[in-house]
Design a protein around this motif. Structure first.
Motif, PDB file in Angstrom:
ATOM      1  N   ILE A  39       0.915  -1.296   0.042  1.00 33.45           N
ATOM      2  CA  ILE A  39       0.217   0.144   0.129  1.00 33.45           C
ATOM      3  C   ILE A  39       0.901   1.186   0.147  1.00 33.45           C
ATOM      4  O   ILE A  39       1.703   1.457   1.100  1.00 33.45           O
ATOM      5  CB  ILE A  39      -1.047   0.026   1.002  1.00 33.45           C
ATOM      6  N   LEU A  40       0.933   2.037  -1.079  1.00 33.91           N
ATOM      7  CA  LEU A  40       1.602   3.173  -1.137  1.00 33.91           C
ATOM      8  C   LEU A  40       3.242   2.670  -0.805  1.00 33.91           C
ATOM      9  O   LEU A  40       3.965   3.599  -0.314  1.00 33.91           O
ATOM     10  CB  LEU A  40       1.339   4.285  -0.563  1.00 33.91           C
ATOM     11  N   GLY A  41       3.642   1.762  -1.434  1.00 26.43           N
ATOM     12  CA  GLY A  41       5.013   1.579  -1.271  1.00 26.43           C
ATOM     13  C   GLY A  41       5.738   0.849  -0.083  1.00 26.43           C
ATOM     14  O   GLY A  41       6.754   0.566   0.406  1.00 26.43           O
ATOM     15  N   LYS A  42       4.715   0.456   0.886  1.00 32.23           N
ATOM     16  CA  LYS A  42       4.796  -0.143   2.354  1.00 32.23           C
ATOM     17  C   LYS A  42       3.873  -1.234   2.301  1.00 32.23           C
ATOM     18  O   LYS A  42       2.850  -1.312   1.734  1.00 32.23           O
ATOM     19  CB  LYS A  42       4.811   0.737   3.504  1.00 32.23           C
ATOM     20  N   SER A  43       4.222  -2.383   3.451  1.00 33.44           N
ATOM     21  CA  SER A  43       3.153  -3.518   3.203  1.00 33.44           C
ATOM     22  C   SER A  43       2.067  -3.076   4.138  1.00 33.44           C
ATOM     23  O   SER A  43       1.895  -2.074   4.711  1.00 33.44           O
ATOM     24  CB  SER A  43       3.947  -4.435   4.045  1.00 33.44           C
ATOM     25  N   LEU A  44       0.998  -3.809   3.794  1.00 33.41           N
ATOM     26  CA  LEU A  44      -0.313  -3.495   4.664  1.00 33.41           C
ATOM     27  C   LEU A  44       0.165  -3.707   6.133  1.00 33.41           C
ATOM     28  O   LEU A  44      -0.582  -2.801   7.074  1.00 33.41           O
ATOM     29  CB  LEU A  44      -1.399  -4.713   4.263  1.00 33.41           C
ATOM     30  N   LEU A  45       0.797  -4.549   6.584  1.00 33.67           N
ATOM     31  CA  LEU A  45       1.094  -4.642   7.926  1.00 33.67           C
ATOM     32  C   LEU A  45       1.988  -3.198   8.547  1.00 33.67           C
ATOM     33  O   LEU A  45       1.660  -2.797   9.605  1.00 33.67           O
ATOM     34  CB  LEU A  45       2.166  -5.982   8.230  1.00 33.67           C
ATOM     35  N   ALA A  46       2.798  -2.707   7.528  1.00 33.16           N
ATOM     36  CA  ALA A  46       3.657  -1.630   7.980  1.00 33.16           C
ATOM     37  C   ALA A  46       2.694  -0.382   8.196  1.00 33.16           C
ATOM     38  O   ALA A  46       2.752   0.393   9.193  1.00 33.16           O
ATOM     39  CB  ALA A  46       4.800  -1.372   6.971  1.00 33.16           C
ATOM     40  N   ARG A  47       1.658  -0.386   7.252  1.00 27.11           N
ATOM     41  CA  ARG A  47       0.704   0.881   7.170  1.00 27.11           C
ATOM     42  C   ARG A  47      -0.305   0.650   8.392  1.00 27.11           C
ATOM     43  O   ARG A  47      -0.765   1.735   9.158  1.00 27.11           O
ATOM     44  CB  ARG A  47      -0.205   0.746   5.801  1.00 27.11           C
ATOM     45  N   MET A  48      -0.645  -0.689   8.767  1.00 28.51           N
ATOM     46  CA  MET A  48      -1.600  -0.800  10.186  1.00 28.51           C
ATOM     47  C   MET A  48      -0.886  -0.406  11.453  1.00 28.51           C
ATOM     48  O   MET A  48      -1.369   0.371  12.246  1.00 28.51           O
ATOM     49  CB  MET A  48      -1.583  -2.362  10.113  1.00 28.51           C
ATOM     50  N   VAL A  49       0.637  -0.618  11.338  1.00 27.55           N
ATOM     51  CA  VAL A  49       1.497  -0.583  12.455  1.00 27.55           C
ATOM     52  C   VAL A  49       1.539   1.100  12.529  1.00 27.55           C
ATOM     53  O   VAL A  49       1.607   1.796  13.843  1.00 27.55           O
ATOM     54  CB  VAL A  49       2.723  -1.013  12.489  1.00 27.55           C
ATOM     55  N   GLU A  50       1.719   1.740  11.508  1.00 30.19           N
ATOM     56  CA  GLU A  50       1.784   3.040  11.460  1.00 30.19           C
ATOM     57  C   GLU A  50       0.479   3.759  12.143  1.00 30.19           C
ATOM     58  O   GLU A  50       0.569   4.860  13.053  1.00 30.19           O
ATOM     59  CB  GLU A  50       1.695   3.590   9.890  1.00 30.19           C
ATOM     60  N   ARG A  51      -0.614   3.143  11.859  1.00 30.35           N
ATOM     61  CA  ARG A  51      -1.892   3.771  12.269  1.00 30.35           C
ATOM     62  C   ARG A  51      -1.979   3.658  13.865  1.00 30.35           C
ATOM     63  O   ARG A  51      -2.420   4.665  14.551  1.00 30.35           O
ATOM     64  CB  ARG A  51      -3.199   2.978  11.672  1.00 30.35           C
TER      65      ARG A  51
END
Length: 270
Positions: free
Chosen positions: A28-40
């Motif tokens: 998702i926009l250059g990062k994994s779904l898991l990374a985006r989730m942790v970012e949130r």
């Protein structure tokens, strides 16, 4: 909240999935779904330790590697007993308060996490478990379940049914006479739990989530649930991407076993 309280957020993630294998690592926009989730999750105003819990299966080496890339700890445990994984990860990280947030919720609003934590700490010592799913009112994919360490430990000791071990918390909310339980509803008074789907289990869900990120993230990284709803109102075509799966959840496979869940809380795909 006291200075001694240690909050641990546990995100269960695996590469295997019956419907969408490898979804945790989808980009998702250059990062994994898991990374985006942790970012949130890191946008919460509460200081918490975020732990990725995965299995010891070699296929999940990728999950451990991604956790290292993101910079969060990873616990590896039982393949099928997610309750044990949850408990052992909490013990390893000396949790006082444990949150369960599914890895398939990359659009989760950190403000909603904070609301559940606020409620728990505002009613200190009054509840063993606080969530927003019984009954659910928010768009699906904003799932927050909080439990004390004592509550989790008792659940780990006493739960035995396969669905309790797989889904971690049913033993708690299926036994309201044994635990002090509270639910935090959506403050709007609305119920979008069966009509709006922000979670991921199907390719259409992935397309929906990517569309939301592409539209909202460049302008505001910490976009809210309300921002998503406004986007869907302005562009109904995005809502339609995965609308056919709205209301479809794991309850549908266990209606005969769950005493606190009614058929109107899930939908069977025709």
């Amino acid at each position: 909240m006291s200075l001694q309280d240690h909050i641990v957020i546990i995100v269960q993630a695996r590469m295997s999935s019956s419907r969408l294998p490898g979804k945790a690592m989808m980009p998702i926009l250059g990062k994994s779904l898991l990374a985006r989730m942790v970012e949130r999750l890191q946008m919460s105003y509460y200081k918490a330790t975020i732990v990725i819990a995965t299995s010891t299966d070699t296929g999940d080496d990728l999950i451990e590697q991604e956790a290292a890339t993101i910079g969060v700890p990873c616990y590896r445990g039982s393949m099928d007993n997610l309750l044990d994984r949850h408990y052992q990860a909490a013990v390893q990280h000396h949790a006082d308060v444990v949150l369960k947030i599914p890895s398939d919720c990359p659009l989760i609003d950190p403000r909603i996490i904070d609301q559940v934590l606020d409620f728990f700490f505002d009613h200190r010592y009054s509840y063993d478990y606080v969530g927003n799913l019984h009954p659910a009112t928010l768009p699906d994919g904003n799932d927050v379940e909080l439990m004390t360490m004592a509550c989790l430990e008792r659940t780990w000791q006493e739960a035995s049914r396969p669905l309790e071990l797989e889904h971690t918390t049913p033993y708690i909310w299926e036994n309201p006479e044994q635990f002090r339980i509270a639910n935090v509803p959506w403050g709007t008074g609305l119920n979008f739990s069966m009509s709006h789907r922000f979670t991921i289990d199907y390719p259409e869900d992935y397309a929906f989530i990517c569309s939301v990120y592409q539209k909202l993230y460049p302008r505001r990284k910490n976009f809210s649930c309300n921002d998503i709803l406004q986007l869907l109102e302005n562009d109904p075509a995005i809502y339609e991407i995965n609308a056919r799966y709205a209301g479809v959840n794991w309850y549908r496979n266990h209606l005969q076993e769950l005493k606190t869940i009614t058929p109107d809380q899930t939908r069977i795909l025709s």
